[in-house]
Design an enzyme around this catalytic site. Structure first.
Site, short mmCIF file in Angstrom:
data_model
loop_
_atom_site.label_atom_id
_atom_site.label_comp_id
_atom_site.label_asym_id
_atom_site.label_seq_id
_atom_site.Cartn_x
_atom_site.Cartn_y
_atom_site.Cartn_z
N ASP A 173 0.81 -1.20 0.00
CA ASP A 173 0.00 0.00 0.00
C ASP A 173 0.85 1.26 0.00
O ASP A 173 1.57 1.52 0.94
CB ASP A 173 -0.90 -0.03 1.25
CG ASP A 173 -1.83 1.16 1.32
OD1 ASP A 173 -1.99 1.85 0.30
OD2 ASP A 173 -2.38 1.40 2.40
N ASP B 101 -2.52 9.33 -6.35
CA ASP B 101 -2.70 8.16 -5.50
C ASP B 101 -2.80 6.88 -6.33
O ASP B 101 -3.87 6.52 -6.83
CB ASP B 101 -3.97 8.31 -4.66
CG ASP B 101 -4.14 7.17 -3.68
OD1 ASP B 101 -3.22 6.33 -3.58
OD2 ASP B 101 -5.17 7.10 -3.02
#
Length: 482
Positions: free
Chosen positions: A95, A311
């Protein structure tokens, strides 16, 4: 991760990782990253998935990727790591938006024992590792995490963590320190085992989706900007520089994920906005087909719950309602005869020709003259039988916290090499063949190594839907409250 664009994520209690990392060579390293594919569910499922995945990626490291970047299903990237002595294997979600590593603990309540992804799960047992040790609340790490000594703390009381995500899923447990094993790059396409002592969470109880066997993994590996992330731990120990890059291949699947100083290709950059929890940048304008949209300056301002975030841990792209409406109008201006259909909450339409020939390029312009060109095949995705769906979403539908944020996700970042240089606080990208290779420099030796693309998910695809999504690393904590 802090309040990310279009993300109702909240870190309910403070999380953190130890800032020190011991004995790890500065050579590049490799994690075997694979793609996980939960069942579909349409835009609503993707929005919910994106909404809980906001959080952060070793001297250079190569993380072989798998998957294909089409948001037809939801999904995550995961990698295989080893923890403890003797080392045990764990599959963890990688992540780029979260800031800790945690794995399910042997004492875990509601931790899945089986995975619908066809993976054998492992519960971490700190007592079974000769190198493992608990972190107590009176240790410096814990006090740094909570910005002071916790009330009622005494020796041998564990340093605990508790996280609640925006979708209602949660993880609670305590911190431990143990050895992480990974593959270091030692030459062009060559690796050897490397290790580092790290502090991570031992998950004692999982709730919501994290307790579901359908999409189960052993944990999450965060590489965010915060001092608590794996990247920051390694950098604080002088083992790596805080630079990483990814190239997501939606043509052949897989791609490139490297940690280290990218020396080829050259990438133009734009500054990261200081003191922000995510990769915030200054967006200055948007044009569609070469025509600049007339948008009020306020939509580009950066402040609390406003601004633009890059992102790679989010699938779709979210735009404030006004921006969304203007972009969609301009995209379909020459196709007013098109009829839209709601397909699992996606805005879809039928089109028999080439979308790249029939629709305009969208360009986002950033500070220091950096442009992000998004081609029709990158903001549309096919859904069979000449049906295409729009990969942009109205941020107002995500959450009130994200309604004024521009969040650029995987779909528009695919087929580009994106470099996150946290040493110089810049981020940049260039259109690139993600099936090729890049060159990274080992700053310890001065040597330059080739990092090749990977597609390791092909053997896994048959476990899931025929449509594959390439989401870079992603997930979870979007707010860090200490």
């Amino acid at each position: 991760m802090a309040p990310r664009a279009a993300l109702p994520l909240f870190l309910h209690a403070a999380l953190a990782l130890l800032l020190l990392v011991a004995a790890c060579s500065a050579a590049p390293g490799v994690f075997q990253v694979r793609r996980r594919f939960p069942a579909g569910g349409g835009a609503a499922a993707l929005r919910a998935h994106d909404g809980r995945r906001h959080g952060r990626l070793l001297a250079a490291a190569d993380l072989p990727l798998g998957g294909l970047g089409l948001p037809t299903d939801t999904g995550l990237y995961f990698t295989e790591i080893k923890l403890g002595t003797p080392p045990e294997r764990y599959y963890v979600q990688v992540d780029t938006g979260s800031d800790i590593l945690w794995v399910n603990c042997i004492t875990c309540d509601r931790c899945p024992r089986k995975s619908g992804l066809g993976l054998d799960l492992t519960l971490y047992d700190p007592k079974a590792s000769s190198s493992g040790s608990p972190v107590s609340c009176d240790q410096g790490f814990c006090e740094a995490t909570y910005r002071g000594k916790l009330p009622g703390c005494s020796a041998n009381v564990p340093c605990e963590y508790s996280v609640v995500y925006g979708d209602g899923s949660s993880t609670t447990g305590f911190f431990v320190t143990d050895v992480l094993q990974f593959d270091q790059v030692t030459g062009n396409g060559q690796t050897q085992p490397g290790n580092a002592s790290v502090t991570f969470g031992c998950g004692a109880q999982q709730g919501g989706d994290l307790g579901s066997s359908n999409q189960a993994l052993d944990g999450i590996l965060g590489f965010g900007q915060a001092n608590t992330s794996m990247l920051s731990q390694l950098a604080a120990a002088g083992k790596v520089k805080k630079i990483f890059a990814h190239c997501l291949d939606t043509i052949n699947g897989g791609g490139i994920f490297a940690i280290g100083n990218v020396v080829q290709p050259n990438v133009k950059t734009t500054p990261l906005i200081a003191d922000m929890p995510h990769y915030n940048v200054n967006l200055e304008s948007i044009d569609v087909g070469g025509t600049t949209l007339q948008l009020p300056a306020r939509v580009f301002e950066t402040r609390e719950k406003k601004g633009t975030i890059i992102d790679s841990g989010t699938t779709l792209t979210y735009l404030p309602e006004l921006v969304f409406q203007e972009v969609i109008f301009a995209v379909f201006k020459k196709h007013q005869d098109i009829k839209f259909h709601n397909v699992q909450d996606f805005m879809c339409f039928q089109y028999s020709g080439s979308v790249d020939d029939g629709f305009p390029t969208i360009t986002f312009h950033f500070e220091d003259d950096l442009a992000l060109h998004v081609y029709p095949h990158e903001y549309f995705f096919p859904n069979g039988n000449d049906i295409y769906c729009v990969g942009f979403q109205n941020g107002a539908l995500q959450s009130k916290d994200g309604k004024d944020i521009v969040l650029l996700g995987d779909l528009v970042l695919s087929n580009k090499l994106v470099v996150y240089d946290l040493e110089n606080q810049v981020i940049g990208w260039t259109v690139y063949n993600c099936s090729s290779s890049i060159n990274i420099k080992d700053d310890k030796t001065g040597a330059t190594y080739t990092v090749n693309s990977h597609n390791i998910s092909s053997g896994w695809r048959f476990h899931w839907h025929k449509s594959v999504v390439l989401l870079l690393v992603t997930v979870l904590c979007s707010y860090l409250i200490c």
